[in-house]
Design an enzyme around this catalytic site. Structure first.
Site, PDB file in Angstrom:
ATOM      1  N   ARG A   1       0.861  -1.190   0.000  1.00 26.42           N
ATOM      2  CA  ARG A   1       0.000   0.000   0.000  1.00 26.42           C
ATOM      3  C   ARG A   1       0.897   1.239   0.000  1.00 26.42           C
ATOM      4  O   ARG A   1       1.699   1.424   0.917  1.00 26.42           O
ATOM      5  CB  ARG A   1      -0.909  -0.016   1.242  1.00 26.42           C
TER       6      ARG A   1
ATOM      7  N   HIS B   1      -2.663  11.075   0.598  1.00 24.42           N
ATOM      8  CA  HIS B   1      -2.150  10.879   1.956  1.00 24.42           C
ATOM      9  C   HIS B   1      -1.621  12.241   2.439  1.00 24.42           C
ATOM     10  O   HIS B   1      -0.433  12.436   2.629  1.00 24.42           O
ATOM     11  CB  HIS B   1      -1.065   9.793   1.966  1.00 24.42           C
TER      12      HIS B   1
ATOM     13  N   ASN C   1      -6.642   8.923   2.770  1.00 27.12           N
ATOM     14  CA  ASN C   1      -6.160   8.329   4.012  1.00 27.12           C
ATOM     15  C   ASN C   1      -6.467   9.224   5.210  1.00 27.12           C
ATOM     16  O   ASN C   1      -6.070  10.390   5.243  1.00 27.12           O
ATOM     17  CB  ASN C   1      -4.636   8.132   3.947  1.00 27.12           C
ATOM     18  N   GLU C   2      -7.162   8.663   6.189  1.00 28.31           N
ATOM     19  CA  GLU C   2      -7.352   9.295   7.495  1.00 28.31           C
ATOM     20  C   GLU C   2      -7.837  10.745   7.441  1.00 28.31           C
ATOM     21  O   GLU C   2      -7.099  11.683   7.753  1.00 28.31           O
ATOM     22  CB  GLU C   2      -6.058   9.221   8.315  1.00 28.31           C
TER      23      GLU C   2
ATOM     24  N   ASN D   1      -7.292   1.916   9.905  1.00 24.58           N
ATOM     25  CA  ASN D   1      -5.958   2.083  10.501  1.00 24.58           C
ATOM     26  C   ASN D   1      -6.122   2.129  12.016  1.00 24.58           C
ATOM     27  O   ASN D   1      -7.014   2.824  12.521  1.00 24.58           O
ATOM     28  CB  ASN D   1      -5.313   3.407  10.078  1.00 24.58           C
TER      29      ASN D   1
ATOM     30  N   TYR E   1      -3.815   2.157  15.910  1.00 26.40           N
ATOM     31  CA  TYR E   1      -2.536   2.120  16.635  1.00 26.40           C
ATOM     32  C   TYR E   1      -2.688   2.048  18.153  1.00 26.40           C
ATOM     33  O   TYR E   1      -1.934   1.382  18.817  1.00 26.40           O
ATOM     34  CB  TYR E   1      -1.706   3.370  16.300  1.00 26.40           C
TER      35      TYR E   1
ATOM     36  N   GLU F   1      -3.405  -0.149   8.224  1.00 28.79           N
ATOM     37  CA  GLU F   1      -2.186   0.254   8.938  1.00 28.79           C
ATOM     38  C   GLU F   1      -2.214  -0.247  10.368  1.00 28.79           C
ATOM     39  O   GLU F   1      -3.245  -0.134  11.046  1.00 28.79           O
ATOM     40  CB  GLU F   1      -2.044   1.786   9.022  1.00 28.79           C
TER      41      GLU F   1
ATOM     42  N   TRP G   1       6.230  12.687   9.800  1.00 31.94           N
ATOM     43  CA  TRP G   1       5.528  13.963   9.925  1.00 31.94           C
ATOM     44  C   TRP G   1       6.247  14.899  10.895  1.00 31.94           C
ATOM     45  O   TRP G   1       7.462  15.021  10.808  1.00 31.94           O
ATOM     46  CB  TRP G   1       4.053  13.728  10.301  1.00 31.94           C
TER      47      TRP G   1
HETATM   48  C1  BGC Z   1      -0.549   7.668   9.105  1.00 32.01           C
HETATM   49  C2  BGC Z   1       0.896   7.438   8.730  1.00 32.01           C
HETATM   50  C3  BGC Z   1       1.782   7.555   9.958  1.00 32.01           C
HETATM   51  C4  BGC Z   1       1.330   6.522  10.966  1.00 32.01           C
HETATM   52  C5  BGC Z   1       2.180   6.416  12.218  1.00 32.01           C
HETATM   53  C6  BGC Z   1      -0.949   7.055  10.413  1.00 32.01           C
HETATM   54  O1  BGC Z   1      -1.816   7.921  11.062  1.00 32.01           O
HETATM   55  O2  BGC Z   1      -1.402   7.286   8.058  1.00 32.01           O
HETATM   56  O3  BGC Z   1       1.248   8.348   7.750  1.00 32.01           O
HETATM   57  O4  BGC Z   1       3.126   7.432   9.666  1.00 32.01           O
HETATM   58  O5  BGC Z   1       0.025   6.832  11.352  1.00 32.01           O
HETATM   59  O6  BGC Z   1       2.067   7.537  13.017  1.00 32.01           O
END
Ligand code: BGC
Length: 502
Positions: A107, A152, A196-197, A337, A339, A407, A458
């Site tokens: 991706r 993105h 994206n996001e 996505n 995290y 992600e 970023w």
């Molecule tokens: C984003 C990525 C970023 C990743 C880790 C996501 O929110 O799509 O661009 O690198 O998080 O922070």
């Protein structure tokens, strides 16, 4: 029944409990050990984070170039993505790394300003087009499918100068760009992601202004942005559906990110608060696309707060009936996505009115536990069980849809090759995903690790590294060096075993 299934069933699931008091589960828990065969595994990147070549071969400037050049102080180490991992020159090394890991798909995103330097289709930069064709061909030669993100976060600066995502014209600018990409690259692409996001584009870009284009307009501009992002996605998806689907035989969707929001207690008020927060974060974008409008709780809260704050009308711009119909059902699968997670509690004062911004419009409190493990950034807490809960909730709330994890991954500050913490993170997050698949009946079909290589994170610059491969950003040749986690993922793909042995 196969032995592996039996093993899986015997493993204990922790879902269903409230996170508070679950600290023993905070880090790296394993509930399942076999990754089902049907799960395709991929890796992800984005143009500005890897390509470099910010002004080479006719590329135009985009908002992150501009932001990083004009405000280096806003970036850790005053870093920028001018060269980054230099995938513009070393894309073959990226693909070689993917081949070594054995992933099914890659991706990555197209930089709008690389093919349309000023954003509009009257001026196509052939050198930019050629670059992406080279990447597609390299992937094809190595048997790796392409999943392409059209946007993105890198709107061309020429368009930002006309208001960017706040200008209603952005919808057509984006649709023209999307149509061109379908035409130019369609034959190489298996799955498309329009955007994206949206959350980061709108709330970071135009809400708090922490991200490019860094134009803070909390509680107002961020909602205008969200409206345009959703309309742009929907129109671009419909163009794909009408004009390209039959011949290209690919699929198309939008990537929406979400944390998990866990109620702080078993009280009804905290349960409602957590659900409200989920609707403000995920539902804000998923509800229009799946069900057809802003979530009702957003419509109600923002109208109530706006009035109390002295506005004549709600700060949340409404969708017309035609727009609701346009946006509804513009997805072929749910792309998610994920995290990290948060705890949420209710604000009990019935007269509470927050500040004018998206975060406070939810009218609840959220926080992260200090006992949770932390990655390279404060916000990035490691909470594997939150992933499982999020997946089950998405199914419960939006129905039994196919979900692609677009992600998931973890950062560190050093880029160490001995990255056991990344192995632990991936293993435990995948394990909770598998738990949601087996025990929760959630239809996850693919899992994407962010990222194949260390890249430009970023505003954290090169201070947060998420790659399966290390990249030394001061070496002009930028060799990609395998970390232990890349070998771990390679083994998982081959053996399907999340542990050392199964
Ligand atoms: C984003 C990525 C970023 C990743 C880790 C996501 O929110 O799509 O661009 O690198 O998080 O922070």
């Amino acid at each position: 029944m196969k032995l592996s299934y039996l093993l899986v069933i015997f493993f204990v699931s922790i879902s269903g409990s409230v996170g508070d008091g679950d600290d023993e589960f905070a880090n790296y828990t394993i509930t399942k050990r076999i990754l089902p065969k049907h799960i395709a595994v991929g890796v992800a990147t984005a143009a500005y984070q890897i390509e470099g070549a910010w002004n080479l071969d006719g590329k135009g400037e985009q908002v992150w170039d501009t932001f990083a050049h004009e405000h280096p102080e806003r970036f850790a180490g005053r870093a920028n993505g001018d060269v980054a991992s230099d995938s513009y020159h070393f894309y073959k090394e990226d693909v070689a790394a993917m081949k070594e890991v054995g992933v099914n798909y890659y991706r990555f995103s197209i930089a709008w300003s690389r093919i349309l330097p000023d954003g509009t289709v009257n001026n196509i930069n052939q050198a930019g087009v050629d670059y992406y064709v080279r990447v597609f061909k390299e992937l094809e030669a190595n048997g790796i499918e392409a999943m392409v993100t059209l946007y993105h976060w890198d709107i061309p600066t020429a368009l930002e100068n006309q208001g960017g995502w706040l200008n209603p014209k952005v919808v057509d600018w984006f649709v023209d760009y999307a149509r061109l990409c379908y035409k130019l690259f369609g034959k190489y692409v298996k799955s498309w992601v329009t955007i994206n996001e949206p959350k980061q584009i709108c709330h970071s870009g135009y809400g708090n202004g922490g991200f490019a284009p860094a134009k803070p307009s909390p509680g107002i501009g961020e909602y205008v942005c969200a409206r345009h992002v959703l309309l742009a996605h929907a129109k671009a998806w419909r163009v794909f559906d009408r004009e390209f689907r039959a011949t290209l035989k690919s699929r198309n969707t939008i990537v929406i990110d979400s944390d998990w929001y866990e109620p702080t207690s078993y009280s009804e008020a905290d349960a409602v608060a957590a659900e409200t927060k989920r609707q403000f974060v995920y539902g804000m974008y998923a509800n229009p696309v799946i069900k057809g409008n802003w979530p009702q709780v957003m419509i109600d809260n923002i109208a109530r707060f706006s009035k109390a704050q002295g506005f004549n009308e709600s700060r949340l711009p409404p969708f017309s009936e035609e727009e609701v119909a346009l946006i509804k059902d513009t997805y072929d699968f749910i792309a998610l996505n994920h995290y990290t997670s948060y705890m949420v509690s209710a604000i009990t004062d019935p007269n509470h009115v927050g500040g004018v911004n998206w975060d406070e419009d939810s009218g609840v409190k959220s926080y992260q536990k200090s006992s949770w493990g932390t990655a390279a950034a404060g916000w990035f807490k490691i909470v594997p069980w939150g992933f499982g809960k999020l997946l089950r909730w998405v199914k419960e709330t939006y129905g039994d849809k196919e979900i692609v994890i677009t992600e998931n991954g973890v950062s560190d500050t050093t880029g160490t090759l001995r990255d056991q913490h990344r192995i632990d993170y991936l293993r435990s997050y995948m394990s909770h995903m598998v738990d949601a698949i087996y025990d929760g009946g959630v239809n996850v079909t693919s899992y994407t690790v962010w990222s194949i290589i260390d890249n430009f994170e970023w505003t954290q610059g090169f201070g947060a590294k998420l790659g399966l491969y290390y990249v030394n950003m001061s070496d002009p040749l930028r060799p990609r060096i395998a970390k232990d986690s890349s070998r771990y993922l390679a083994k998982v793909i081959k053996t399907r075993c999340l542990l050392d042995s199964c």
